[in-house]
Design an enzyme around this catalytic site. Structure first.
Site, PDB file in Angstrom:
ATOM      1  N   CYS A  67       0.822  -1.209   0.000  1.00 51.22           N
ATOM      2  CA  CYS A  67       0.000   0.000   0.000  1.00 51.22           C
ATOM      3  C   CYS A  67       0.867   1.275   0.000  1.00 51.22           C
ATOM      4  CB  CYS A  67      -1.001  -0.042   1.153  1.00 51.22           C
ATOM      5  SG  CYS A  67      -2.389   1.064   0.863  1.00 51.22           S
ATOM      6  N   HIS A 101      -3.656  -5.218   1.879  1.00 52.90           N
ATOM      7  CA  HIS A 101      -3.297  -5.522   3.267  1.00 52.90           C
ATOM      8  C   HIS A 101      -3.809  -6.921   3.589  1.00 52.90           C
ATOM      9  CE1 HIS A 101      -2.012  -1.513   4.369  1.00 52.90           C
ATOM     10  NE2 HIS A 101      -3.101  -1.003   3.838  1.00 52.90           N
TER      11      HIS A 101
HETATM   12  N1  LIG Z   1      -3.090   1.934   3.802  1.00 55.81           N
HETATM   13  C1  LIG Z   1      -2.134   2.644   3.226  1.00 55.81           C
HETATM   14  O1  LIG Z   1      -0.959   2.327   3.277  1.00 55.81           O
HETATM   15  C2  LIG Z   1      -2.600   3.925   2.581  1.00 55.81           C
HETATM   16  C3  LIG Z   1      -1.583   4.533   1.654  1.00 55.81           C
HETATM   17  C4  LIG Z   1      -1.848   6.007   1.372  1.00 55.81           C
HETATM   18  N2  LIG Z   1      -1.783   6.767   2.579  1.00 55.81           N
HETATM   19  C5  LIG Z   1      -3.159   6.197   0.657  1.00 55.81           C
HETATM   20  O2  LIG Z   1      -4.149   6.564   1.265  1.00 55.81           O
HETATM   21  O3  LIG Z   1      -3.228   5.956  -0.505  1.00 55.81           O
END
Ligand SMILES: NC(=O)CC[C@H](N)C(=O)O
Length: 488
Positions: free
Chosen positions: A329, A426
């Site tokens: 992510c 995730h």
């Molecule tokens: N869950 C995350 O790692 C989010 C990644 C990033 N902050 C986004 O919103 O795209």
């Protein structure tokens, strides 16, 4: 319909664990029970069945109740983005970014959502086990509180206070907390649970008698310190890991300041052939087979932190030595060429250069993508499950060689030489076959299967067994049935 609230004398006193244990103990006795956490501050979140976002610890408690998780179980989730500001998630959906002062004022409005969510659960279940946050004795935050006594008073439910004896000073914690509550709050506090005790209970007994005498309230029980408990943590990373029989794959993860969903790594912490180490700021970066860049609530600022720590060079060196890199992510976004946040969704508007390891660019766009997914690995067609929580949308050539196939949608990226892998998913190691297949892609050729879901279930039962053995559960049930009536 009855609610019992578990509050703690400090953060991390073990409230979540006690709630999970109680939920499982009641659910397996056939009680229709659900968890509820009015307000949580955490960067570990889960996607609920109704497509919302709640804290992972509450989602785990839902599992303890044999339930699918629901947005109403954690109506306010605060995801800190800076030291002073957080994204506010209300009944599962992004409400906006607020700094601490704005939020304090906003709590009065948020309370309506909290009570509506609780009402909705009360209509569906016989018993609600609610969990406080931090300590109820934060007198500066008491006004308009929704996280602890503010909720308990509005719901008119009894409260049990949990103290952590492992930190020391447990009698002062409990008596002191009680002393700082108002008279009505003291009356609704019906007794105590002492958590994380190690040693001879005979030595503790006189203290417990003193406590009961002094406060006129019972100690429902003393829970032992549980060794090696690995269950979805609320927020802080437990940095210890058990010794492994055979250490085959060395994995290191930078503990980013805004790391999100580090629970992704729990299956690896438990895997007999993986040695997992979180590397904090200023610590030397050890040699490793795999570097995993975790999710991040604030990709651009965590990327800057990573560079400050010298990780960009360390990763280049790691790759030259044949190591592998996986980005999850926010970590995946960092592997690309640019991270662009034109509207400052995660802080200030910025456009920053990524690590340049994959030809892709990411742009933060409003409208969070929230979904639970199921698919297969492209390499071997092995089933994978996971969930996505992100604002970022990535584009670029790298995506032409995806890691997963999510029901026909290509997802993630694998570099031509297979050294660099990225995904938005995730929970990707939760499924035993996916875990084995992904570890193989990361270099663990003869990996055993390690079933984290089964582990979670065993741990929940172990917790409930522990609770049944050490807590007067009949007295707790009687308390739930009696409600907050002024019995003491
Ligand atoms: N869950 C995350 O790692 C989010 C990644 C990033 N902050 C986004 O919103 O795209």
């Amino acid at each position: 319909m009855a609610t019992l609230m578990i509050q703690g004398t400090t953060s991390d006193a073990g409230k979540s664990t006690v709630v999970a244990a109680l939920c499982r103990a009641l659910a397996r006795r056939g009680v229709s029970v659900a968890p509820f956490k009015p307000q949580n501050m955490a960067l570990n979140s889960a996607v609920t069945e109704d497509g919302g976002e709640i804290g992972r610890s509450t989602a785990l408690q839902a599992q303890a109740c044999y339930l699918a998780s629901h947005s109403d179980m954690n109506p306010v989730l605060l995801k800190p983005e800076t030291d002073r500001g957080a994204q506010v998630i209300l009944r599962g959906k992004v409400h906006g970014h607020m700094d601490a002062l704005d939020y304090h004022a906003y709590k009065r409005t948020a309370k309506e959502s909290v009570m509506a969510a609780w009402q909705a659960l009360e209509n569906r279940f016989d018993v609600i086990i609610a969990e406080g946050a931090g300590s109820p004795a934060e007198i500066n935050l008491r006004e308009g509180d929704i996280a602890n006594m503010g909720f308990a008073e509005a719901a008119d439910c009894p409260v049990i206070l949990v103290g952590d004896i492992d930190r020391g000073g447990v009698f002062a914690q409990l008596v002191g907390t009680l002393a700082l509550l108002s008279e009505s709050e003291q009356a609704r506090t019906k007794g105590f649970i002492i958590n994380r005790f190690r040693g001879d209970i005979a030595l503790l007994k006189p203290g417990l008698e003193w406590l009961e005498e002094r406060t006129g309230k019972p100690v429902f029980g003393t829970l032992p310190y549980l060794q090696g408990l690995v269950l979805d943590a609320e927020d802080s990373i437990g940095l210890t890991h058990a010794e492994k029989a055979s250490q085959t794959l060395n994995v290191i993860v930078p503990a980013l300041p805004r790391i999100s969903n580090h629970t992704d790594f729990d299956p690896l912490r438990l895997h007999p052939q993986v040695s997992l180490t979180f590397v904090g700021p200023g610590q030397p970066i050890p040699a490793a087979d795999v570097v995993i860049l975790p999710g991040s609530k604030s990709t651009a600022s965590d990327l800057a932190w990573l560079k400050q720590q010298g990780w960009d060079n360390a990763i280049q060196r790691h790759l030259r030595y044949g190591g592998k890199v996986l980005g999850i992510c926010g970590g995946f976004q960092m592997l690309g060429e640019w991270v662009d946040d034109p509207d400052g969704l995660e802080g200030k508007p910025v456009k920053v250069a990524g690590l340049g390891l994959l030809p892709l660019t990411t742009r933060m766009v409003a409208g969070k993508q929230l979904r639970n997914v199921r698919g297969v690995t492209v390499a071997e067609g092995v089933t994978v499950t996971g969930y996505e929580i992100h604002n970022g949308v990535s584009e670029g050539q790298a995506l032409n060689a995806p890691l997963f196939d999510i029901e026909g949608r290509p997802e993630g990226a694998v570099s031509e030489d297979g050294q660099i892998i990225g995904t938005y998913l995730h929970g990707l190691f939760d499924h035993p076959e996916a875990c084995q297949a992904l570890l193989k892609q990361l270099g663990l050729v003869n990996g055993e299967q390690s079933d984290y879901q089964a582990h979670r279930e065993r741990e929940l039962d172990r917790l409930a067994d522990m609770l049944e053995a050490h807590i007067d559960i009949e007295a707790v049930i009687a308390l739930i049935d009696a409600g907050a009536s002024p019995s003491q």
